[in-house]
Scaffold this motif. Structure first.
Motif, PDB file in Angstrom:
ATOM      1  N   THR A 159      34.148 -39.749  -2.301  1.00 33.07           N
ATOM      2  CA  THR A 159      32.790 -39.220  -2.274  1.00 33.07           C
ATOM      3  C   THR A 159      32.567 -38.615  -0.890  1.00 33.07           C
ATOM      4  OG1 THR A 159      31.994 -40.867  -3.849  1.00 33.07           O
ATOM      5  CG2 THR A 159      30.345 -39.824  -2.441  1.00 33.07           C
ATOM      6  N   TYR A 160      32.048 -37.408  -0.855  1.00 38.65           N
ATOM      7  CA  TYR A 160      31.794 -36.694   0.392  1.00 38.65           C
ATOM      8  C   TYR A 160      30.284 -36.634   0.607  1.00 38.65           C
ATOM      9  CZ  TYR A 160      36.646 -35.477  -0.176  1.00 38.65           C
ATOM     10  OH  TYR A 160      37.998 -35.550  -0.339  1.00 38.65           O
ATOM     11  N   ARG A 161      29.823 -37.163   1.744  1.00 36.65           N
ATOM     12  CA  ARG A 161      28.395 -37.254   2.030  1.00 36.65           C
ATOM     13  C   ARG A 161      28.005 -36.300   3.161  1.00 36.65           C
ATOM     14  NH1 ARG A 161      29.943 -42.078   0.245  1.00 36.65           N
ATOM     15  NH2 ARG A 161      28.533 -43.345  -0.983  1.00 36.65           N
ATOM     16  N   ALA A 162      26.860 -35.659   2.966  1.00 36.66           N
ATOM     17  CA  ALA A 162      26.313 -34.775   3.996  1.00 36.66           C
ATOM     18  C   ALA A 162      24.803 -34.732   3.816  1.00 36.66           C
ATOM     19  CB  ALA A 162      26.906 -33.373   3.868  1.00 36.66           C
ATOM     20  N   THR A 163      24.116 -34.205   4.822  1.00 39.43           N
ATOM     21  CA  THR A 163      22.671 -34.050   4.739  1.00 39.43           C
ATOM     22  C   THR A 163      22.333 -32.579   4.871  1.00 39.43           C
ATOM     23  OG1 THR A 163      22.331 -36.247   5.678  1.00 39.43           O
ATOM     24  CG2 THR A 163      20.461 -34.726   5.755  1.00 39.43           C
ATOM     25  N   MET A 164      21.637 -32.051   3.867  1.00 38.55           N
ATOM     26  CA  MET A 164      21.234 -30.648   3.877  1.00 38.55           C
ATOM     27  C   MET A 164      20.043 -30.506   4.822  1.00 38.55           C
ATOM     28  SD  MET A 164      19.992 -28.163   0.753  1.00 38.55           S
ATOM     29  CE  MET A 164      21.577 -27.951  -0.027  1.00 38.55           C
ATOM     30  N   ARG A 165      20.303 -29.883   5.971  1.00 33.54           N
ATOM     31  CA  ARG A 165      19.272 -29.697   6.992  1.00 33.54           C
ATOM     32  C   ARG A 165      18.914 -28.231   7.195  1.00 33.54           C
ATOM     33  NH1 ARG A 165      18.915 -34.502   9.621  1.00 33.54           N
ATOM     34  NH2 ARG A 165      20.732 -35.853   9.542  1.00 33.54           N
ATOM     35  N   ASP A 166      19.765 -27.338   6.685  1.00 38.32           N
ATOM     36  CA  ASP A 166      19.536 -25.915   6.922  1.00 38.32           C
ATOM     37  C   ASP A 166      20.231 -25.079   5.855  1.00 38.32           C
ATOM     38  OD1 ASP A 166      22.331 -25.775   7.715  1.00 38.32           O
ATOM     39  OD2 ASP A 166      21.710 -26.485   9.676  1.00 38.32           O
ATOM     40  N   LEU A 167      19.863 -23.820   5.815  1.00 34.05           N
ATOM     41  CA  LEU A 167      20.497 -22.836   4.942  1.00 34.05           C
ATOM     42  C   LEU A 167      20.880 -21.640   5.800  1.00 34.05           C
ATOM     43  CD1 LEU A 167      18.037 -22.905   1.902  1.00 34.05           C
ATOM     44  CD2 LEU A 167      20.300 -23.963   2.033  1.00 34.05           C
ATOM     45  N   PRO A 194      27.964 -27.765   4.461  1.00 36.26           N
ATOM     46  CA  PRO A 194      27.829 -29.211   4.677  1.00 36.26           C
ATOM     47  C   PRO A 194      28.637 -29.681   5.881  1.00 36.26           C
ATOM     48  CG  PRO A 194      28.552 -28.718   2.429  1.00 36.26           C
ATOM     49  CD  PRO A 194      28.614 -27.446   3.203  1.00 36.26           C
ATOM     50  N   LYS A 195      28.028 -30.568   6.637  1.00 35.92           N
ATOM     51  CA  LYS A 195      28.718 -31.260   7.731  1.00 35.92           C
ATOM     52  C   LYS A 195      28.862 -32.699   7.258  1.00 35.92           C
ATOM     53  CE  LYS A 195      26.722 -28.229  11.194  1.00 35.92           C
ATOM     54  NZ  LYS A 195      26.080 -27.331  10.251  1.00 35.92           N
ATOM     55  N   PHE A 196      30.036 -33.031   6.778  1.00 35.51           N
ATOM     56  CA  PHE A 196      30.243 -34.332   6.151  1.00 35.51           C
ATOM     57  C   PHE A 196      30.226 -35.460   7.168  1.00 35.51           C
ATOM     58  CE2 PHE A 196      32.340 -31.393   3.148  1.00 35.51           C
ATOM     59  CZ  PHE A 196      31.498 -31.628   2.068  1.00 35.51           C
ATOM     60  N   GLU A 197      29.744 -36.626   6.710  1.00 41.30           N
ATOM     61  CA  GLU A 197      29.690 -37.802   7.570  1.00 41.30           C
ATOM     62  C   GLU A 197      31.078 -38.159   8.091  1.00 41.30           C
ATOM     63  OE1 GLU A 197      27.787 -40.898   5.331  1.00 41.30           O
ATOM     64  OE2 GLU A 197      25.874 -39.847   5.302  1.00 41.30           O
ATOM     65  N   ALA A 198      32.094 -37.999   7.249  1.00 43.47           N
ATOM     66  CA  ALA A 198      33.477 -38.249   7.657  1.00 43.47           C
ATOM     67  C   ALA A 198      34.126 -36.890   7.942  1.00 43.47           C
ATOM     68  CB  ALA A 198      34.231 -38.989   6.551  1.00 43.47           C
ATOM     69  N   PRO A 199      34.333 -36.534   9.219  1.00 45.03           N
ATOM     70  CA  PRO A 199      34.866 -35.205   9.566  1.00 45.03           C
ATOM     71  C   PRO A 199      36.204 -34.883   8.903  1.00 45.03           C
ATOM     72  CG  PRO A 199      34.147 -36.373  11.536  1.00 45.03           C
ATOM     73  CD  PRO A 199      34.068 -37.339  10.404  1.00 45.03           C
ATOM     74  N   GLU A 200      37.006 -35.915   8.613  1.00 41.97           N
ATOM     75  CA  GLU A 200      38.297 -35.634   7.983  1.00 41.97           C
ATOM     76  C   GLU A 200      38.115 -35.054   6.578  1.00 41.97           C
ATOM     77  OE1 GLU A 200      37.274 -39.925   7.190  1.00 41.97           O
ATOM     78  OE2 GLU A 200      37.358 -38.695   8.990  1.00 41.97           O
ATOM     79  N   GLY A 201      36.976 -35.338   5.945  1.00 41.69           N
ATOM     80  CA  GLY A 201      36.699 -34.756   4.625  1.00 41.69           C
ATOM     81  C   GLY A 201      36.581 -33.247   4.697  1.00 41.69           C
ATOM     82  N   LEU A 202      35.887 -32.760   5.717  1.00 49.91           N
ATOM     83  CA  LEU A 202      35.750 -31.316   5.898  1.00 49.91           C
ATOM     84  C   LEU A 202      37.104 -30.686   6.191  1.00 49.91           C
ATOM     85  CD1 LEU A 202      33.868 -28.876   6.033  1.00 49.91           C
ATOM     86  CD2 LEU A 202      33.527 -29.381   8.451  1.00 49.91           C
ATOM     87  N   LEU A 203      37.903 -31.340   7.027  1.00 53.33           N
ATOM     88  CA  LEU A 203      39.246 -30.814   7.331  1.00 53.33           C
ATOM     89  C   LEU A 203      40.106 -30.757   6.069  1.00 53.33           C
ATOM     90  CD1 LEU A 203      39.945 -32.621  10.723  1.00 53.33           C
ATOM     91  CD2 LEU A 203      39.411 -30.202  10.355  1.00 53.33           C
ATOM     92  N   ARG A 204      40.017 -31.782   5.235  1.00 51.06           N
ATOM     93  CA  ARG A 204      40.776 -31.807   3.983  1.00 51.06           C
ATOM     94  C   ARG A 204      40.366 -30.643   3.072  1.00 51.06           C
ATOM     95  NH1 ARG A 204      39.624 -36.981   1.552  1.00 51.06           N
ATOM     96  NH2 ARG A 204      40.826 -37.790   3.276  1.00 51.06           N
ATOM     97  N   LEU A 205      39.056 -30.414   2.971  1.00 51.39           N
ATOM     98  CA  LEU A 205      38.557 -29.284   2.173  1.00 51.39           C
ATOM     99  C   LEU A 205      39.023 -27.945   2.740  1.00 51.39           C
ATOM    100  CD1 LEU A 205      34.869 -30.353   1.470  1.00 51.39           C
ATOM    101  CD2 LEU A 205      36.665 -30.073  -0.215  1.00 51.39           C
ATOM    102  N   GLN A 206      38.935 -27.791   4.048  1.00 51.39           N
ATOM    103  CA  GLN A 206      39.346 -26.536   4.677  1.00 51.39           C
ATOM    104  C   GLN A 206      40.824 -26.256   4.440  1.00 51.39           C
ATOM    105  OE1 GLN A 206      37.862 -27.422   8.645  1.00 51.39           O
ATOM    106  NE2 GLN A 206      36.259 -25.884   8.415  1.00 51.39           N
TER     107      GLN A 206
END
Length: 191
Positions: A161-169, A23-35
């Motif tokens: 809430t973490y939002r992303a759009t599934m565009r690929d696998l 997932p590429k989250f709408e809020a990039p800081e969410g991905l950094l927090r998860l990482q």
């Protein structure tokens, strides 16, 4: 009669592959927090970015090209899918104790995608010993104390809430040396 001892020929093990979504989250800081959290609490945190496994790791002689073809066939007409993650849960399995960030919005659609991918050439790899519940693994623990600490920490850190759009696998390979590589990414928005 004399027995002949046949020498076993070295045969490399079959590749261990999986199909995942990064997932590429709408809020990039969410991905950094998860990482950051996964680096602290998940042994795979340094080897692979936060992801949702749609097909769990399996050993097979299927080539990447065969898997790409299978993914394309299984996802014909599949829409680009907005997905949200919210809520932390825990699960115990023979492999360890896990802390998970759960797929909230569209979890039924992700489950349907999982079911589609386990048809055809992957039908024999379906794990019927566990219920599929779409999630991102946050932590894996081997002791109750580490598990309790990771779960309590995740419940505090991941209330948003973490939002992303599934565009690929992506088709990935887990190598015998522990490395994980992305072999190929398949777009879901094909015409």
């Amino acid at each position: 009669m004399r027995r002949r001892h046949l020498r076993k020929q070295f045969r490399p093990s079959l590749p261990r592959r999986a199909i995942v979504w990064f997932p590429k989250f709408e809020a990039p800081e969410g991905l950094l927090r998860l990482q950051r959290y996964r680096l602290e609490h998940d042994p795979l945190g340094a080897k692979i970015a936060p992801h949702l496994a749609v097909v769990f790791p399996f050993h097979a002689s299927l080539t990447v090209a065969q898997l790409v073809s299978h993914v394309k066939r299984a996802t014909v007409g599949w829409p680009v899918l907005p997905v949200t993650f919210r809520g932390v849960e825990s699960v115990a399995s023979p492999r360890g104790l896990f802390t998970l960030l759960m797929c909230d919005l569209r979890h039924e659609a992700v489950t349907e995608l999982h079911d589609r991918l386990y048809r055809g050439v992957l039908a024999g790899f379906l794990r019927d010993d566990i219920e599929y519940r779409p999630h991102i693994t946050l932590a894996q623990s081997n002791t109750n104390a580490a598990f309790d600490a990771a779960l309590a920490d995740a419940e505090l850190r991941f209330r948003d809430t973490y939002r992303a759009t599934m565009r690929d696998l992506s088709i990935i390979t887990h190598a015998a040396d522990g490395t994980i590589t992305i072999d190929k990414t398949v777009s879901l928005s094909r015409e």
